[in-house]
Design an enzyme around this catalytic site. Structure first.
Site, short mmCIF file in Angstrom:
data_model
loop_
_atom_site.label_atom_id
_atom_site.label_comp_id
_atom_site.label_asym_id
_atom_site.label_seq_id
_atom_site.Cartn_x
_atom_site.Cartn_y
_atom_site.Cartn_z
N ARG A 1 38.49 40.50 40.77
CA ARG A 1 37.69 39.54 40.00
C ARG A 1 37.01 38.53 40.92
NH1 ARG A 1 34.39 38.19 37.80
NH2 ARG A 1 34.01 37.19 35.80
N HIS B 1 33.42 26.73 36.75
CA HIS B 1 34.70 26.73 36.05
C HIS B 1 35.35 25.36 35.92
CE1 HIS B 1 34.50 31.04 35.76
NE2 HIS B 1 34.18 31.10 37.04
N CYS C 1 33.01 37.70 41.17
CA CYS C 1 32.46 36.34 41.08
C CYS C 1 31.57 36.06 42.27
CB CYS C 1 33.60 35.32 41.07
SG CYS C 1 33.99 34.68 39.44
N CYS D 1 33.09 27.70 43.04
CA CYS D 1 33.93 28.04 41.89
C CYS D 1 33.86 26.90 40.88
CB CYS D 1 35.39 28.23 42.30
SG CYS D 1 35.67 29.38 43.65
#
Lengths: 123, 113, 279
Positions: free
Chosen positions: C236, C197, C240, C193
């Site tokens: 979501r 991000h 991802c 992640c």
């Protein structure tokens, strides 16, 4: 990465260079450029290299900017093998690299890697 | 040993093949050493997939490749089945390695405390 | 052991101290995240992060503001209100499970000591249904998004305030598992992640801007044009994980709930503004 593959790709590169610069051997030259063309197709395919997702390539549409622009590759990687190793597994040189280990995780086959490197090296 | 293995292959094939009507055909196929070999490869791939899952590191398409391999075997396309099984096993092993290599948390250097 | 010693030695040479034990507190984590985003997007006020990539992308923002003039999630809120007001077969309803009313999103996720797990809003809504003899709703799309959209809308303006209670060590463990998930590389593409991000937030993959982690939890459920409907946070997550070619985990399973616990904690102090609309 297998050594024989490496040797092959290096040899292919040398042949291409020779063919392009010195010897008027149209058949070999054509073969070299077709390898580059195949490499380009791999680089641009969203399911294969998908290089444009993160890198600018001259003439490529909608490039991302996560990674550096793919320019002056011969200057940045005088040793083609180092370029291949970088694409094969960028986390070897930098564990925090955000780049996909295309060879190590078998996103591309070794043969596809060879062709891709031939193309990237022309940029 | 040999009998045991044959029995388990029969069982697996029967389970996969399903209905009574296919049992005869399944018997004939199961006796084919090639089928046994390919099935073994698919089983190996499934084992690798489970290993990756055990460390929360299974890849997206591994299970799909195994299903496709099984279907190709059933259809008699052994080359395709073997290719897919090999691919799935590679993915299982790589996913497992990936999970194991990160058992410990290493906060990245770009996050400054 | 030898490995560990080696690592300590390497760290000592490198002069880094904080990397060693990884014994950072949730508050230290949150401050580090805030610091990174403040530095990366120095002109962006903190409260703007609830708008995701639109906080940092003026062109995307224009389109988004046009969409928000006629919010595509509105019908879902309306249907959710009907669900909230309609009793179950046994005569009871959501109101009986949640006497504090529909504005409850700010209470989630939280540590549920009795059940020993992170409790999320969709999970709590389904537990209410099941306790009253109703079938649980599916967690990624469908009518779950209506009821969550209604509660989210009613909860607008509440402030994210995830608490990790210190009377149950399992709560901190759940947070740390969520944090571990966030930093773990997964899938054939080998991304975590944080790769997208945190490390590369604000950069572009093709034409898509990678949104900051800060604010990612404030606006669910979200109408995504790509989905053509409203979906949950865990939907979501699923998307991802698929993008990076990892097998997604179960919606509302332990991994995603712990991740939500960690992520939402990182957004502590930010206002809830769900439901949202995104490209």
């Amino acid at each position: 990465m297998s050594i024989s593959n490496l040797k092959l790709s290096v040899m292919a590169g040398a042949v291409t260079l020779l063919a392009g610069q010195i010897l008027p051997l149209p058949s070999l030259a054509a073969e070299g450029s077709s390898v580059v063309a195949e490499g380009k197709a791999i680089a641009l395919s969203r399911k294969k290299g998908n290089c444009l997702a993160c890198h600018l390539i001259e003439g490529g549409e909608f490039p991302g900017n996560l990674g550096p622009p793919l320019i002056a590759m011969k200057a940045r990687y005088p040793d083609k093998q180092k370029l291949r190793a970088q694409i094969w597994d960028p986390t070897a040189a930098n564990p925090e690299s955000a780049m996909v280990p295309f060879g190590r995780n078998k996103v591309l086959t070794e043969a596809e890697m060879d062709k891709l490197v031939e193309y990237i090296w022309t940029l | 040993m040999q009998v045991n293995r044959l029995y388990s292959v029969l069982l697996v094939t029967a389970l996969l093949g399903g209905g009574v009507g296919t049992t005869l055909a399944a018997d004939a196929k199961a006796a084919d050493p090639k089928v046994v070999e390919v099935q073994k490869m698919i089983d190996g791939a499934e084992k690798a997939r489970k290993k990756a899952a055990s460390v929360d590191s299974e890849w997206r398409d591994t299970g799909k490749f195994i299903k496709q391999a099984q279907a190709a075997l059933k259809a008699g396309d052994y080359d395709k089945a073997m290719k897919l099984a090999r691919k799935a096993e590679d993915e299982g092993n790589l996913g497992y390695q990936q999970g194991v290599s990160q058992q410990e948390l290493h906060l990245p250097s770009y996050l400054k405390y | 052991m030898k490995k560990l010693l080696n690592r300590v030695a390497v760290l000592a040479i490198a002069g880094t101290v904080s990397m060693g034990a990884q014994a950072t507190t949730p508050e230290e984590d949150r401050n580090a995240f805030n610091k990174l985003y403040k530095w990366r997007f120095s002109g962006v006020p903190m409260e703007e992060f609830v708008n995701g990539a639109y906080a940092i992308d003026p062109i995307g923002r224009e389109n988004w503001e046009a969409i928000e003039e006629f919010p595509p999630y509105e019908p879902f809120i309306d249907e959710g209100e009907v669900m909230w007001e309609t009793p179950f077969a046994n005569g009871k309803g959501y109101k009986d499970c949640f006497p504090d009313g529909p504005a409850i999103a700010g209470n989630y996720p939280h540590w549920d000591k009795e059940q020993g797990m992170v409790m999320t809003l969709p999970l709590a809504l389904n537990q209410c249904r099941e306790a009253n003899g109703e079938k649980p709703l599916k967690y990624k799309k469908g009518s779950i998004t209506n009821i969550v959209a209604y509660t989210a809308f009613q909860s607008r303006g509440q402030v994210t305030n995830v608490v990790i209670p210190d009377d149950d060590p399992r709560a901190l463990a759940a947070y740390e598992n969520g944090r571990k998930f966030y930093f773990t590389r997964r899938g054939q593409l080998n991304f975590s992640c944080s790769t997208c991000h945190l490390q590369n937030t604000g950069m572009k993959v093709r034409t898509e801007i990678l949104s900051p982690t800060l604010g990612q939890t404030t606006h669910w459920p979200t109408y995504r044009s790509k989905w053509g409907t409203v979906g949950t946070l865990h939907r979501r997550f699923t998307g991802c994980n698929k993008n990076i070619r990892a097998k997604p985990f179960k919606a509302q399973g332990e991994q995603y709930r712990n991740l939500e616990y960690f992520l939402t904690y990182m957004s502590n102090g930010l206002e809830l503004n769900g439901p949202g609309a995104r490209k």
